[in-house]
Design a protein around this motif. Structure first.
Motif, mmCIF file in Angstrom:
data_model
loop_
_atom_site.group_PDB
_atom_site.id
_atom_site.type_symbol
_atom_site.label_atom_id
_atom_site.label_comp_id
_atom_site.label_asym_id
_atom_site.label_seq_id
_atom_site.Cartn_x
_atom_site.Cartn_y
_atom_site.Cartn_z
ATOM 1 N N ILE A 22 -7.241 1.351 4.113
ATOM 2 C CA ILE A 22 -8.457 0.761 3.285
ATOM 3 C C ILE A 22 -8.797 1.795 2.438
ATOM 4 O O ILE A 22 -9.185 1.403 1.276
ATOM 5 C CB ILE A 22 -9.437 0.499 4.112
ATOM 6 C CG1 ILE A 22 -9.330 -0.643 5.312
ATOM 7 C CG2 ILE A 22 -11.005 0.151 3.678
ATOM 8 C CD1 ILE A 22 -9.068 -2.005 4.658
ATOM 9 N N TRP A 25 -6.306 1.719 -0.484
ATOM 10 C CA TRP A 25 -6.641 0.443 -1.374
ATOM 11 C C TRP A 25 -7.973 0.594 -2.337
ATOM 12 O O TRP A 25 -8.080 0.229 -3.381
ATOM 13 C CB TRP A 25 -6.761 -0.631 -0.555
ATOM 14 C CG TRP A 25 -5.494 -1.266 0.023
ATOM 15 C CD1 TRP A 25 -4.253 -0.543 -0.345
ATOM 16 C CD2 TRP A 25 -5.350 -2.210 0.734
ATOM 17 N NE1 TRP A 25 -3.395 -1.292 0.311
ATOM 18 C CE2 TRP A 25 -3.972 -2.187 1.258
ATOM 19 C CE3 TRP A 25 -6.086 -3.081 1.620
ATOM 20 C CZ2 TRP A 25 -3.337 -3.059 2.071
ATOM 21 C CZ3 TRP A 25 -5.628 -3.916 2.444
ATOM 22 C CH2 TRP A 25 -4.152 -4.029 2.642
ATOM 23 N N LYS A 29 -6.124 0.630 -5.677
ATOM 24 C CA LYS A 29 -5.813 -0.735 -5.924
ATOM 25 C C LYS A 29 -7.241 -1.387 -6.040
ATOM 26 O O LYS A 29 -7.171 -2.562 -6.084
ATOM 27 C CB LYS A 29 -5.245 -1.395 -4.740
ATOM 28 C CG LYS A 29 -3.927 -0.795 -4.693
ATOM 29 C CD LYS A 29 -2.877 -1.599 -3.622
ATOM 30 C CE LYS A 29 -1.388 -1.235 -3.620
ATOM 31 N NZ LYS A 29 -0.545 -1.712 -4.620
ATOM 32 N N MET A 31 -9.911 -2.056 -4.521
ATOM 33 C CA MET A 31 -10.382 -2.895 -3.532
ATOM 34 C C MET A 31 -12.074 -3.131 -3.565
ATOM 35 O O MET A 31 -12.611 -2.255 -3.747
ATOM 36 C CB MET A 31 -10.026 -2.607 -2.260
ATOM 37 C CG MET A 31 -10.353 -3.455 -1.103
ATOM 38 S SD MET A 31 -10.124 -2.520 0.745
ATOM 39 C CE MET A 31 -10.368 -4.045 1.565
ATOM 40 N N VAL A 47 -13.355 -9.677 -0.404
ATOM 41 C CA VAL A 47 -12.228 -8.961 0.273
ATOM 42 C C VAL A 47 -10.940 -9.986 0.267
ATOM 43 O O VAL A 47 -9.531 -9.834 -0.173
ATOM 44 C CB VAL A 47 -12.047 -8.162 1.389
ATOM 45 C CG1 VAL A 47 -10.931 -7.687 2.053
ATOM 46 C CG2 VAL A 47 -13.117 -6.938 1.131
ATOM 47 N N TRP A 50 -9.424 -10.984 -3.165
ATOM 48 C CA TRP A 50 -8.793 -10.079 -3.563
ATOM 49 C C TRP A 50 -7.334 -9.834 -2.920
ATOM 50 O O TRP A 50 -6.352 -9.694 -3.609
ATOM 51 C CB TRP A 50 -9.454 -8.386 -3.366
ATOM 52 C CG TRP A 50 -8.662 -7.369 -3.808
ATOM 53 C CD1 TRP A 50 -8.854 -6.999 -5.051
ATOM 54 C CD2 TRP A 50 -8.206 -6.546 -2.805
ATOM 55 N NE1 TRP A 50 -8.007 -5.807 -5.023
ATOM 56 C CE2 TRP A 50 -7.569 -5.432 -3.857
ATOM 57 C CE3 TRP A 50 -7.719 -6.420 -1.521
ATOM 58 C CZ2 TRP A 50 -6.808 -4.377 -2.907
ATOM 59 C CZ3 TRP A 50 -6.964 -5.300 -1.179
ATOM 60 C CH2 TRP A 50 -6.651 -4.255 -2.085
ATOM 61 N N VAL A 51 -7.302 -10.119 -1.768
ATOM 62 C CA VAL A 51 -6.105 -10.075 -1.091
ATOM 63 C C VAL A 51 -5.124 -11.329 -1.368
ATOM 64 O O VAL A 51 -4.158 -11.191 -1.844
ATOM 65 C CB VAL A 51 -6.120 -10.203 0.616
ATOM 66 C CG1 VAL A 51 -4.897 -10.418 1.104
ATOM 67 C CG2 VAL A 51 -6.757 -8.839 1.255
ATOM 68 N N LYS A 55 -3.266 -8.461 -5.332
ATOM 69 C CA LYS A 55 -3.536 -6.893 -5.507
ATOM 70 C C LYS A 55 -3.438 -6.131 -4.469
ATOM 71 O O LYS A 55 -3.441 -4.945 -4.681
ATOM 72 C CB LYS A 55 -5.129 -6.852 -6.053
ATOM 73 C CG LYS A 55 -5.066 -7.709 -7.341
ATOM 74 C CD LYS A 55 -6.521 -7.513 -7.749
ATOM 75 C CE LYS A 55 -6.685 -8.428 -9.257
ATOM 76 N NZ LYS A 55 -7.844 -8.452 -9.726
ATOM 77 N N ALA A 56 -3.491 -6.629 -3.313
ATOM 78 C CA ALA A 56 -2.975 -5.691 -2.059
ATOM 79 C C ALA A 56 -1.781 -5.528 -1.604
ATOM 80 O O ALA A 56 -1.121 -4.747 -0.980
ATOM 81 C CB ALA A 56 -3.917 -6.134 -0.760
#
Length: 64
Positions: A22, A25, A29, A31, A47, A50-51, A55-56
């Motif tokens: 986390i 990220w 990235k 997050m 979140v 976003w996943v 992007k994760a």
């Protein structure tokens, strides 16, 4: 009615990854995370979106 903000530990458990992941990220990235004092807080819906956007996912970063 809005849901409460999740802690770093809770979002890591929700996603099934480590707390170190986390942190990485957030740093690498982008997050979606919000700093409240010294603590990171997360909106579960942000979140999850976003996943789902991909992007994760791994790729392009040798530090992962």
């Amino acid at each position: 009615m809005s849901e409460r903000w999740l802690s770093l530990e809770e979002i890591a458990a929700h996603l099934g990854v480590s707390e170190d992941t986390i942190h990485r990220w957030i740093r690498l990235k982008e997050m979606p995370a919000h700093k409240v004092g010294r603590l990171w807080k997360f909106d579960k819906d942000e979140v999850d979106k976003w996943v789902r956007s991909g992007k994760a996912s791994h790729g392009g970063n040798a530090t992962e």
